[in-house]
Design a protein around this motif. Structure first.
Motif, PDB file in Angstrom:
ATOM      1  N   ARG A 256       0.769  -2.489  -8.173  1.00 27.61           N
ATOM      2  CA  ARG A 256       1.144  -3.868  -7.822  1.00 27.61           C
ATOM      3  C   ARG A 256      -0.062  -4.801  -7.774  1.00 27.61           C
ATOM      4  O   ARG A 256       0.084  -6.013  -7.941  1.00 27.61           O
ATOM      5  CB  ARG A 256       1.858  -3.906  -6.465  1.00 27.61           C
TER       6      ARG A 256
ATOM      7  N   ALA B  49       2.041  -7.344 -10.861  1.00 22.93           N
ATOM      8  CA  ALA B  49       2.859  -7.793  -9.734  1.00 22.93           C
ATOM      9  C   ALA B  49       4.347  -7.491  -9.916  1.00 22.93           C
ATOM     10  O   ALA B  49       5.087  -7.378  -8.945  1.00 22.93           O
ATOM     11  CB  ALA B  49       2.655  -9.288  -9.499  1.00 22.93           C
TER      12      ALA B  49
ATOM     13  N   ARG C  15      -1.387  -7.751  -2.221  1.00 26.82           N
ATOM     14  CA  ARG C  15      -1.828  -9.140  -2.336  1.00 26.82           C
ATOM     15  C   ARG C  15      -3.179  -9.347  -1.653  1.00 26.82           C
ATOM     16  O   ARG C  15      -4.019 -10.095  -2.147  1.00 26.82           O
ATOM     17  CB  ARG C  15      -0.780 -10.085  -1.750  1.00 26.82           C
TER      18      ARG C  15
ATOM     19  N   ASP D 285       8.646  -3.785   1.115  1.00 27.61           N
ATOM     20  CA  ASP D 285       8.306  -5.161   1.499  1.00 27.61           C
ATOM     21  C   ASP D 285       9.189  -5.706   2.612  1.00 27.61           C
ATOM     22  O   ASP D 285       9.523  -6.892   2.639  1.00 27.61           O
ATOM     23  CB  ASP D 285       8.361  -6.095   0.280  1.00 27.61           C
TER      24      ASP D 285
ATOM     25  N   ARG E 289      -5.717  -8.073  -3.988  1.00 30.54           N
ATOM     26  CA  ARG E 289      -5.925  -9.044  -5.082  1.00 30.54           C
ATOM     27  C   ARG E 289      -6.762 -10.213  -4.598  1.00 30.54           C
ATOM     28  O   ARG E 289      -7.666 -10.678  -5.297  1.00 30.54           O
ATOM     29  CB  ARG E 289      -4.580  -9.564  -5.596  1.00 30.54           C
ATOM     30  N   THR E 290      -6.466 -10.697  -3.402  1.00 34.40           N
ATOM     31  CA  THR E 290      -7.190 -11.845  -2.858  1.00 34.40           C
ATOM     32  C   THR E 290      -8.676 -11.537  -2.703  1.00 34.40           C
ATOM     33  O   THR E 290      -9.533 -12.381  -2.984  1.00 34.40           O
ATOM     34  CB  THR E 290      -6.603 -12.240  -1.484  1.00 34.40           C
TER      35      THR E 290
ATOM     36  N   GLU F 268       3.668  -5.009  -0.786  1.00 35.95           N
ATOM     37  CA  GLU F 268       3.234  -6.216  -1.494  1.00 35.95           C
ATOM     38  C   GLU F 268       2.166  -6.975  -0.714  1.00 35.95           C
ATOM     39  O   GLU F 268       1.195  -7.474  -1.308  1.00 35.95           O
ATOM     40  CB  GLU F 268       4.424  -7.133  -1.780  1.00 35.95           C
TER      41      GLU F 268
ATOM     42  N   ALA G 214      -3.237 -12.954   3.635  1.00 34.66           N
ATOM     43  CA  ALA G 214      -2.996 -12.794   2.202  1.00 34.66           C
ATOM     44  C   ALA G 214      -1.830 -13.638   1.732  1.00 34.66           C
ATOM     45  O   ALA G 214      -1.724 -13.991   0.564  1.00 34.66           O
ATOM     46  CB  ALA G 214      -2.727 -11.320   1.877  1.00 34.66           C
ATOM     47  N   LEU G 215      -0.949 -13.956   2.655  1.00 33.62           N
ATOM     48  CA  LEU G 215       0.218 -14.760   2.304  1.00 33.62           C
ATOM     49  C   LEU G 215       0.064 -16.195   2.769  1.00 33.62           C
ATOM     50  O   LEU G 215       1.001 -16.981   2.679  1.00 33.62           O
ATOM     51  CB  LEU G 215       1.479 -14.153   2.936  1.00 33.62           C
TER      52      LEU G 215
END
Length: 238
Positions: free
Chosen positions: A158, A162, A124, A202, A127-128, A120, A225-226
């Motif tokens: 994913r 998501a 992510r 994850d 995606r970012t 994940e 990313a988080l």
């Protein structure tokens, strides 16, 4: 997102974004090394380079595939690595497939190394960055490793969906030849928990970014990313 799935041999030109996948076990091990406190991981081109780096930097931790060997501190096993304190240390990693794939993709503008344990966080980050085209490098078994392909396809899904369920992808990985060889003791340098640890989705909240630093391919954890600043940012980690 346009996703391509290639073997190391098929990687004939530098992709814009590369996600190098080695589930069993290189990049599961790498993630565990960061979880155990490692600052960075140098991806070595050969066993000789690993030993040369270790000789120049005796405090570095050298690990390899297979059984223990003189000059190396440990082996490429998440089950064994999880009991080692790596706080602030540099790890030198050389494996049969994963590190080879990362080095083959080193000219890409962004190189991520991944397994299920960081799926994940990897998705992510993609995606970012709004990555339009991503090349997934399937490292195991000359590009035929189903555990790596399943993980790559899961991460790709994913990125755009998501809520994708991991069950079918994990089933494929659990039934792969690599999983059987690890479980049956065909491979050396194995802990009984290795397969289960490789199939933990994850487990860790960071992606892993590889960049060239002074001619060495260096892997670092990326929490950007988080939006978690807990670990140093790697180049391309934004």
């Amino acid at each position: 997102m346009d996703a391509r799935f290639l073997s190391i041999a098929e990687l004939v030109e530098a992709p814009s974004v590369a996600v190098v996948v080695d589930v069993m076990r290189a990049f599961t091990v790498a993630a565990w090394a960061f979880a155990q406190g490692a600052e960075k991981i140098v991806l070595a081109e050969s066993l000789d380079e690993s030993l040369a780096l270790k000789a120049r930097h005796p405090d570095w931790v050298a690990l390899k595939d297979g059984p223990p060997a003189p000059g190396f501190d440990t082996v490429n096993s998440p089950g064994l690595l999880r009991s080692i304190d790596l706080g602030g240390r540099t790890v030198v990693q050389k494996t049969t497939a994963g590190t080879v794939g990362a080095l083959a993709a080193k000219e890409a503008s962004l190189v991520l190394c991944a397994g299920f344990v960081v799926a994940e966080a990897t998705a992510r980050l993609l995606r970012t960055r709004k990555s339009d085209s991503v090349t997934f490098v399937i490292t195991g078994d000359d590009g035929q490793a189903d555990e790596d392909l399943a993980c790559a396809q899961y991460i790709a899904r994913r990125v755009t969906e998501a809520g994708t369920d991991s069950a079918e992808f994990l089933r494929r990985a659990a039934e792969s030849r690599a999983a059987a060889e690890l479980a049956e003791g065909v491979r050396q340098g194995v802990h009984p928990d290795d397969v289960a640890l490789c199939l933990e989705v994850d487990r860790f909240p960071f992606a892993m970014v590889a960049t060239l630093e002074s001619a060495l391919m260096v892997l670092r954890p990326c929490h950007a990313a988080l939006q978690e600043p807990a670990m140093p940012r790697a180049a391309g980690c934004h």
